[in-house]
Design an enzyme around this catalytic site. Structure first.
Site, PDB file in Angstrom:
ATOM      1  N   GLU A   1       0.814  -1.217   0.000  1.00  0.00           N
ATOM      2  CA  GLU A   1       0.000   0.000   0.000  1.00  0.00           C
ATOM      3  C   GLU A   1       0.849   1.270   0.000  1.00  0.00           C
ATOM      4  O   GLU A   1       0.533   2.226  -0.692  1.00  0.00           O
ATOM      5  CB  GLU A   1      -0.951   0.018   1.208  1.00  0.00           C
ATOM      6  CG  GLU A   1      -2.111  -0.968   1.097  1.00  0.00           C
ATOM      7  CD  GLU A   1      -1.752  -2.379   1.509  1.00  0.00           C
ATOM      8  OE1 GLU A   1      -0.608  -2.595   1.969  1.00  0.00           O
ATOM      9  OE2 GLU A   1      -2.611  -3.276   1.387  1.00  0.00           O
TER      10      GLU A   1
ATOM     11  N   HIS B   1     -11.121  -4.198   9.258  1.00  0.00           N
ATOM     12  CA  HIS B   1     -11.682  -4.082   7.904  1.00  0.00           C
ATOM     13  C   HIS B   1     -13.000  -3.317   7.932  1.00  0.00           C
ATOM     14  O   HIS B   1     -13.851  -3.516   7.059  1.00  0.00           O
ATOM     15  CB  HIS B   1     -11.929  -5.465   7.282  1.00  0.00           C
ATOM     16  CG  HIS B   1     -10.688  -6.232   6.974  1.00  0.00           C
ATOM     17  ND1 HIS B   1      -9.907  -6.807   7.945  1.00  0.00           N
ATOM     18  CD2 HIS B   1     -10.079  -6.524   5.792  1.00  0.00           C
ATOM     19  CE1 HIS B   1      -8.888  -7.433   7.375  1.00  0.00           C
ATOM     20  NE2 HIS B   1      -8.968  -7.268   6.075  1.00  0.00           N
TER      21      HIS B   1
END
Lengths: 348, 332
Positions: free
Chosen positions: B64, B133
């Site tokens: 990322e 998440h």
């Protein structure tokens, strides 16, 4: 090579017709070599001027000086086209000069003035000159590495033939950004050259204490790209290794990693009390391995400049530095009413 | 709008916006994890790989920080990257590039560059994906000068805000609530933009103003419908943009209704609701308030796995109804 050895090389060449001079002198004309030398002096003098201005209280903040590392910046620059791009580091003054920045606008930035490269908003750690392909120094160790790879992605996608050089230090090779970016540059075969200026220390922590591998170059193996360790104080060797890597990148063969072994003479920044290295070590690098003295010896040996010629370059550099500091001092500061300018693009 | 309108899902509307951009502008690339043949974790990129190929629909490794930084570098040097985070939570791995680089580069360089990068963040709870998440982190990004932050709540705005983000020269962060991906609504065909920085009144009402974000907009509308049966008329404002906040729209509404409630899923403390409350307190609307401002937000806890706990951790319709009823009838 000592001076006598060089004289012998010259004699041998005269006898055989072969050119055994170092790469720099075979590859570049005398004017280019003189200009490269001048840039090395300019870097050193800029750093000394900056340091002096700081000591005299003319600037605030901090600075990271690259005295002792001039050959790596200039040698890399020799291999680049004007439109090639670089990303730089917190120790980036030399990279800027090597890529064609004007010292007066660099001083102006350092002094926080509106005429500086960043209009006084960035300071020493953010000097950039996008018109010359310098995408900027960076205050975050490793911060410029993914950005360089992004610039290389643009170059490939836009088909403009540019190569990107990503400067970083030995400290950055332990950042996650280094590993992520090298991996992506390699899987996508992007036109980027990773140039690690290994000056032995990430702030106070030596390479041996911070990095598991013996060299930084060997980390290239993990990303299936060539990695080489080069004497970073040898202008010719730096120029040669960079040119190889740049042509590889330009030919679509993908990225390379070059580790340039060098040394910073000054501390990490102004807060450095130098408790992690010995005076002997510093003296050794300053007296035995000064990149400026080394190139000067070569210039004389290979007949590019004589002592008077060297003096003339020194004088012209001193003049440019003096004029640059005067320009910075006289330049206006930004207007506080413009504080929020450039946070967003105007009119957007 | 002149274009014909048909019904699309929120995910389809985003995909259509990306397809339009990819079609008309060679500089646009989409980058992210598993956005190619997989079609994205939430099937937002879907079949774009088949239409535009792997040079423009770029699967990144699970990196990322590097991926976001590459998108930033590409944006500075001439591309228009759309970077998809698989979950907004993973932005924590890339904050350096977003906060230190993308947001500040134009400023630090004295205006000599722009950073036209678009980042997309599937956000929010309600999917049973637990604490790592399910977060709503948009306020973090709203705290950073240099970024623009939007939260589309309808398919039409999801498309229009993405196209607006691509035309914007500065970095735009788009927070997409995962529960919205499958919701459907009218979407005009062709290209159009929804302005960044403008809130939208979704329901007019005279008694109380609710400012909501993300999936809370539909919950606030549901609550408003229930309260209408009791004779309480709720005005629902969809904030749409977190940075810059459309303060005038909220001030104007509060001056009419004299009561304000803010509902968001993100943790209440130091959140968008606090910011809006402060802005109203500092504005001419303050004198019109007939009751203290009410904030509803996420509980002071990570998002739990157990479905009952997960629901309890963020505002739900019954809680919104009760809070608004109390507020409108002077019981608080």
């Amino acid at each position: 090579m000592g001076r006598e050895d060089k004289a012998m090389v010259k004699k041998a060449e005269a006898a055989t017709g072969a050119d055994n001079r170092p790469f720099l002198f075979r590859r570049h004309d005398a004017g280019t070599i003189r200009e490269a030398y001048r840039k090395m002096l300019l870097i050193r003098a800029f750093e000394e001027g900056a340091e002096n201005a700081y000591m005299r209280g003319l600037v605030h903040g901090t600075m990271h000086l690259s005295i002792g590392q001039e050959a790596s910046a200039v040698g890399v620059g020799l291999a680049l086209r004007d439109d090639d791009q670089i990303t730089s580091t917190h120790r980036g003054h030399g990279h800027s000069i090597a890529k064609g920045a004007e010292v007066k606008r660099m001083f102006a930035e350092f002094f926080g003035k509106e005429t500086g490269y960043c209009r006084g908003r960035g300071g020493s750690m953010h000097i950039a000159d996008v018109s010359k392909g310098n995408l900027g120094a960076n205050g975050i160790v490793g911060g410029g590495i993914p950005i360089a790879v992004g610039a290389a992605l643009s170059a490939r996608r836009l088909g403009n033939g540019k190569v990107v050089v990503c400067f970083f230090g030995d400290g950055a090779n332990n950042e996650g950004a280094f590993h992520e970016a090298l991996n992506m540059a390699a899987i996508w075969k992007l036109p980027v050259v990773f140039v690690c200026e290994n000056n032995g220390y990430g702030m106070s922590t030596s390479q041996a204490r911070a990095t598991a591998s013996a060299t930084i170059a060997e980390r290239a193996g993990a990303y299936a790209m060539p990695g080489r360790t080069i004497d970073g104080n040898d202008l010719s060797a730096v120029a040669e290794a960079t040119e190889d890597a740049v042509s590889r990148a330009r030919n679509g063969e993908g990225p390379s990693l070059i580790e340039l072994k060098t040394y910073r003479w000054r501390g990490h920044s102004k807060s450095d009390r130098n408790r992690y290295r010995t005076k002997e070590e510093i003296d050794h690098w300053m007296t035995e391995n000064d990149p400026v003295k080394r190139i000067e010896a070569d210039l004389v040996a290979f007949g590019i400049l004589d002592e008077a010629g060297l003096d003339a370059v020194r004088a012209s550099v001193a003049e440019e530095i003096e004029a640059g500091i005067a320009f910075a001092k006289e330049s206006p500061s930004p207007d506080p009413a413009d504080l929020e300018r450039f946070v967003y693009t105007e009119g957007a | 709008m002149d274009q014909p309108v048909r019904e699309l899902s929120y995910a389809e509307a985003i995909r259509e916006a990306m397809a339009i951009a990819l079609e008309r502008d060679e500089r646009v690339v989409v980058m992210g994890e598993d956005i190619g043949v997989y079609g994205g974790a939430f099937q937002v990129t879907g079949d774009l790989i088949e239409r535009f190929g792997p040079d423009r629909i770029i699967d990144t490794p699970i990196s990322e920080l590097g991926g976001a930084g590459i998108a930033v570098g590409a944006a500075v040097t001439g591309l228009r990257p759309i970077f998809e985070f698989q979950f907004s939570d993973f932005a924590t791995l890339a904050m350096e590039q977003i906060v230190n680089q993308a947001a500040k580069m134009r400023f630090m360089l004295g205006g000599s560059v722009s950073v036209p990068v678009v980042m997309r963040f599937p956000a929010g709870s309600g999917t049973g994906a637990a604490a790592q998440h399910s977060q709503s982190l948009e306020a973090w990004f709203g705290h950073v000068p240099g970024l623009k932050v939007v939260q589309p709540t309808t398919p039409e705005d999801a498309k229009g805000l993405l196209l607006a983000a691509l035309e914007d020269p500065d970095p735009v962060m788009i927070f997409e609530h995962k529960l919205l991906y499958k919701t459907r609504g009218p979407v005009p065909e062709g290209a159009y933009t929804t302005p960044i920085g403008k809130a939208e009144i979704r329901r007019k009402g005279r008694d109380v103003t609710v400012v909501a974000t993300g999936v809370m907009v539909s919950r606030a509308l549901e609550a408003a419908n229930e309260l209408a049966a009791e004779g309480i008329e709720v005005e629902v404002i969809d904030l749409r943009t977190v940075r810059p906040i459309d303060t005038p729209a909220i001030v104007e509404s509060v001056i009419r209704t004299h009561r304000l409630c803010i509902v968001h899923e993100a943790v209440k403390t130091l959140g968008i609701g606090a910011e809006i409350s402060a802005r109203i307190a500092e504005s001419e609307a303050f004198d019109y308030l007939d009751a203290p401002i009410v904030r509803l937000g996420g509980a002071e806890t990570p998002i739990p796995y157990n479905p009952d706990l997960e629901k309890a951790a963020v505002p739900q319709v019954p809680g919104i109804v009760a809070a608004l009823r109390d507020l409108a009838t002077g019981r608080r």
